[in-house]
Scaffold this motif. Structure first.
Motif, mmCIF file in Angstrom:
data_model
loop_
_atom_site.group_PDB
_atom_site.id
_atom_site.type_symbol
_atom_site.label_atom_id
_atom_site.label_comp_id
_atom_site.label_asym_id
_atom_site.label_seq_id
_atom_site.Cartn_x
_atom_site.Cartn_y
_atom_site.Cartn_z
ATOM 1 N N TYR A 46 0.834 -1.193 0.000
ATOM 2 C CA TYR A 46 0.000 0.000 0.000
ATOM 3 C C TYR A 46 0.871 1.245 0.000
ATOM 4 O O TYR A 46 1.750 1.382 0.845
ATOM 5 C CB TYR A 46 -0.891 0.021 1.241
ATOM 6 N N ILE A 106 0.974 5.086 0.819
ATOM 7 C CA ILE A 106 0.231 6.007 1.671
ATOM 8 C C ILE A 106 0.567 7.444 1.262
ATOM 9 O O ILE A 106 1.734 7.794 1.141
ATOM 10 C CB ILE A 106 0.602 5.825 3.164
ATOM 11 N N LEU A 157 -2.038 -3.154 5.402
ATOM 12 C CA LEU A 157 -2.760 -1.962 5.862
ATOM 13 C C LEU A 157 -3.461 -2.331 7.166
ATOM 14 O O LEU A 157 -4.604 -2.729 7.195
ATOM 15 C CB LEU A 157 -3.773 -1.527 4.803
ATOM 16 N N ALA A 173 -3.894 1.751 11.695
ATOM 17 C CA ALA A 173 -4.279 3.107 11.295
ATOM 18 C C ALA A 173 -3.741 4.149 12.269
ATOM 19 O O ALA A 173 -3.531 5.298 11.897
ATOM 20 C CB ALA A 173 -5.793 3.225 11.204
ATOM 21 N N TYR A 211 -4.420 8.798 2.652
ATOM 22 C CA TYR A 211 -5.015 7.888 1.687
ATOM 23 C C TYR A 211 -4.066 6.721 1.458
ATOM 24 O O TYR A 211 -2.854 6.904 1.445
ATOM 25 C CB TYR A 211 -5.252 8.601 0.349
ATOM 26 N N ALA A 212 -4.626 5.540 1.256
ATOM 27 C CA ALA A 212 -3.829 4.351 0.963
ATOM 28 C C ALA A 212 -4.355 3.715 -0.319
ATOM 29 O O ALA A 212 -5.568 3.648 -0.533
ATOM 30 C CB ALA A 212 -3.923 3.359 2.114
ATOM 31 N N TRP A 242 -8.360 3.593 0.291
ATOM 32 C CA TRP A 242 -8.831 3.731 1.660
ATOM 33 C C TRP A 242 -8.453 5.113 2.160
ATOM 34 O O TRP A 242 -7.533 5.727 1.657
ATOM 35 C CB TRP A 242 -8.164 2.714 2.577
ATOM 36 N N ALA A 264 -7.779 7.138 6.031
ATOM 37 C CA ALA A 264 -7.669 7.021 7.483
ATOM 38 C C ALA A 264 -8.659 7.988 8.113
ATOM 39 O O ALA A 264 -8.658 9.172 7.782
ATOM 40 C CB ALA A 264 -6.245 7.336 7.929
ATOM 41 N N ARG A 279 -9.091 4.141 12.230
ATOM 42 C CA ARG A 279 -9.285 3.008 11.322
ATOM 43 C C ARG A 279 -9.103 3.432 9.869
ATOM 44 O O ARG A 279 -9.112 4.613 9.561
ATOM 45 C CB ARG A 279 -10.685 2.412 11.512
ATOM 46 N N TRP A 280 -8.961 2.457 9.013
ATOM 47 C CA TRP A 280 -8.951 2.655 7.573
ATOM 48 C C TRP A 280 -10.352 2.354 7.054
ATOM 49 O O TRP A 280 -10.937 1.328 7.402
ATOM 50 C CB TRP A 280 -7.956 1.722 6.895
#
Length: 97
Positions: free
Chosen positions: A44, A46, A59, A62, A70-71, A79, A81, A92-93
């Motif tokens: 991922y 980030i 991932l 978080a 953003y991931a 995703w 955060a 969390r993501w």
């Protein structure tokens, strides 16, 4: 058209759905360039504030990232955060799309 998930995430981040998706697209392009330059096939990338801030194989945590990061994985899934604070990290993501 914005899906319900994008609307919900945008609201949680105090953004309009179009701003959220615009930021996502911008960061996706940056992540793809970073991935190509380094020959990364997995993991991922980030991004935050218009730049790459890291790469992770998984991932998971978080809390190590600022809310709003953003991931992106190698298949183009994304995703963001959410929750938490700048000092304590995200809670969390959340999958965007």
């Amino acid at each position: 058209m914005f899906n319900d998930r994008a609307r919900q995430l945008a609201g949680a981040m105090n953004l309009s759905p179009s701003v959220l998706l615009g930021r996502t697209e911008k960061h996706w392009l940056i992540s793809q360039e970073y991935r190509a330059e380094r020959g990364l096939k997995d993991g991922y990338v980030i991004c935050h504030n218009g730049q790459v801030v890291g790469w992770r194989r998984d991932l998971d945590e978080a809390s190590g990232w600022t809310p709003g990061c953003y991931a992106f994985d190698s298949e183009g899934r994304d995703w963001v955060a959410v929750g938490g604070t700048h000092d304590d990290g995200a809670e969390r993501w959340e999958r965007i799309g």
